[in-house]
Enzyme design. Structure first.
Site, PDB file in Angstrom:
ATOM      1  N   ASP A   1       2.578  -2.944  -1.694  1.00  0.00           N
ATOM      2  CA  ASP A   1       2.504  -3.186  -0.263  1.00  0.00           C
ATOM      3  C   ASP A   1       1.813  -4.509   0.021  1.00  0.00           C
ATOM      4  O   ASP A   1       2.291  -5.342   0.793  1.00  0.00           O
ATOM      5  CB  ASP A   1       1.711  -2.036   0.385  1.00  0.00           C
ATOM      6  CG  ASP A   1       1.907  -1.982   1.877  1.00  0.00           C
ATOM      7  OD1 ASP A   1       1.058  -1.390   2.553  1.00  0.00           O
ATOM      8  OD2 ASP A   1       2.905  -2.538   2.370  1.00  0.00           O
TER       9      ASP A   1
ATOM     10  N   ASP B   1       3.563   4.654   5.640  1.00  0.00           N
ATOM     11  CA  ASP B   1       2.108   4.738   5.599  1.00  0.00           C
ATOM     12  C   ASP B   1       1.638   6.151   5.890  1.00  0.00           C
ATOM     13  O   ASP B   1       0.801   6.707   5.173  1.00  0.00           O
ATOM     14  CB  ASP B   1       1.497   3.778   6.637  1.00  0.00           C
ATOM     15  CG  ASP B   1       1.845   2.343   6.341  1.00  0.00           C
ATOM     16  OD1 ASP B   1       2.051   1.567   7.287  1.00  0.00           O
ATOM     17  OD2 ASP B   1       1.910   1.989   5.153  1.00  0.00           O
TER      18      ASP B   1
END
Lengths: 110, 337
Positions: free
Chosen positions: B175, B256
């Site tokens: 990420d 997320d």
């Protein structure tokens, strides 16, 4: 979606579409596609619009659609409650048919 | 403002894990993305297998993300929409059907097929409408939370123990790289969307409010469907350079939500007692706080996973191995501090 920001005609079309319970694809079986939840959402979402806000031109139609959705919803709630009560009560006695209809069968001795 | 949905998602996942045993039972089935088994003879082999599993999983995710960015760049919107609709269909119908079945079995309730069909049909159809078309904002948000929770539960069930932890760590690193590096796929996605002045991928994102784009006749819609294969792991602040936005909302990618819930869910499933779970939960929220702070300072797309997951992992392992024996000993010796 924030309702205040839509012009009135859009609100009406939106309410009507929710009432009919249709999607863009062909899903609508027997008219109302067995979607009481959709009618519930319609009623809750447009309730303030239809009954609490001061009157405006399209409000009458919105009121009609909300009322009809409400009626359809009540009908479905009655049907479902009846069916669930009957099923839960008589499931054991129905034998084969009861098992065939059952998605989950509780374990143990009642 | 993002704390409530993240908390809700985690609460749903933890509640399910603690009550419905289905999601903690391992029956040897694994996802095809993690083919190596963890039932090995030595610790070294197990570690090796989990690292290999992680490599495979991360490569799958990288490939999918790049594929998505390429599709977006070449404007293959129909393909993307079709893909997203299919994934949300599967989530809303199949996974919720499984979930409902397991909940009924846990509480030993009888249920018949017609009623179940009605429930799932209604849930699914209204979900598709809310997510892909129009619907009340709270209902959209609720559906997105539900979908993230379902996905997290699937991951918790089908990812083997050590692989899950290594994957969490690796995904945070990915990420970081994907969002901050100049050639990172997610950064390119964000920049392309901004160039075209389009809402940043009207999919995979949870937004806390609706946004008005200046100069557009229609309100821009956000908070739309989910793609559980990748998910955009960026935290994006909804800003309009002309400062005429009516509402500012903060957006968080659904990936997320999913990975936060996976971390807390795994802590609840394997961590022993509530101390560990609570510690991880607090760690994630602190991480989210810090990320939002950084967002306010830097005002550009930021990865939301690294800080929270790092804190979460640190807190999990330290609580499990240090704090818990300490508290147990104190309680055993009736020593109160």
């Amino acid at each position: 979606m924030n309702l205040e920001r839509l012009p009135n005609e859009e609100k009406l079309t939106l309410c009507r579409k929710y009432y009919l319970g249709k999607l863009q694809m062909y899903v609508c079986v027997w008219g109302f596609a067995f979607l009481p939840f959709l009618w519930l959402v319609n009623v809750v979402w447009f309730f303030k619009e239809a009954f609490v806000k001061p009157t405006y031109t399209e409000q009458l139609q919105i009121k009609t659609y909300v009322k009809r959705s409400g009626l359809g919803l009540l009908l479905w709630v009655a049907v479902l409650t009846t069916w669930i009560t009957i099923f839960q009560h008589f499931r054991a006695e129905w034998g084969e048919v009861g098992d065939y209809l059952s998605f989950t069968i509780p374990l143990g001795i009642p | 403002m993002l704390f409530v949905p993240v908390t809700l998602c985690m609460v749903v996942v933890v509640a399910t894990i603690k009550s419905v045993s289905f999601y903690t039972e391992k029956n040897g089935q694994q996802l095809i993305y993690t083919p190596f088994t963890e039932d090995t003879d030595t610790v070294g082999e197990r570690l090796l297998n989990s690292v290999l599993n992680t490599i495979i999983m991360i490569s799958v995710i990288v490939v999918m993300t790049i594929f998505l960015v390429v599709l977006y760049k070449y404007r293959c919107y129909k393909f993307i929409h079709g893909w997203l609709i299919l994934s949300s269909l599967m989530m809303l119908f199949w996974f919720s059907f499984m979930y409902l079945g397991e909940v009924f079995k846990t509480y030993n309730l009888a249920m018949d097929y017609p009623t179940v069909a009605m429930i799932i049909w209604n849930f699914g159809v209204v979900g598709m409408i809310c997510i892909h078309w129009k619907g009340p904002l709270q209902l959209q948000q609720a559906y997105l939370i539900a979908i993230s929770a379902l996905m997290a539960l699937v991951f918790i069930k089908y990812l083997p123990e050590w692989s899950a932890w290594v994957i969490l760590g690796a995904i945070s690193v990915y990420d970081l790289v994907a969002v901050l590096c100049p050639k990172g796929p997610l950064r390119m996605l964000v920049e392309t969307a901004q160039e075209r002045n389009e809402p940043i991928f009207p999919a995979l994102i949870y937004s806390s409010a609706m946004i008005w784009m200046v100069g557009m006749a229609n309100p821009a819609r956000h908070a739309e469907p989910t793609n559980q294969d990748t998910g955009t792991f960026c935290l994006i602040s909804a800003y309009n350079p002309l400062a005429l936005t009516m509402l500012r909302g903060v957006k968080l990618g659904l990936g997320d939500f999913i990975f936060y819930s996976v971390l807390v869910g795994k802590a609840a499933a394997t961590g022993g007692d509530w101390n560990t779970t609570l510690a991880c939960f607090v760690a994630i929220l602190i991480g989210l706080c810090l990320t939002l702070l950084l967002l306010a300072i830097f005002k550009k797309a930021l990865p939301a996973l690294p800080i929270s997951i790092t804190f979460g992992l640190v807190f999990y392992f330290s609580t499990d191995n240090l704090v818990r024996p300490f508290m147990d000993n104190l309680a055993a010796h009736q020593f109160y501090i």
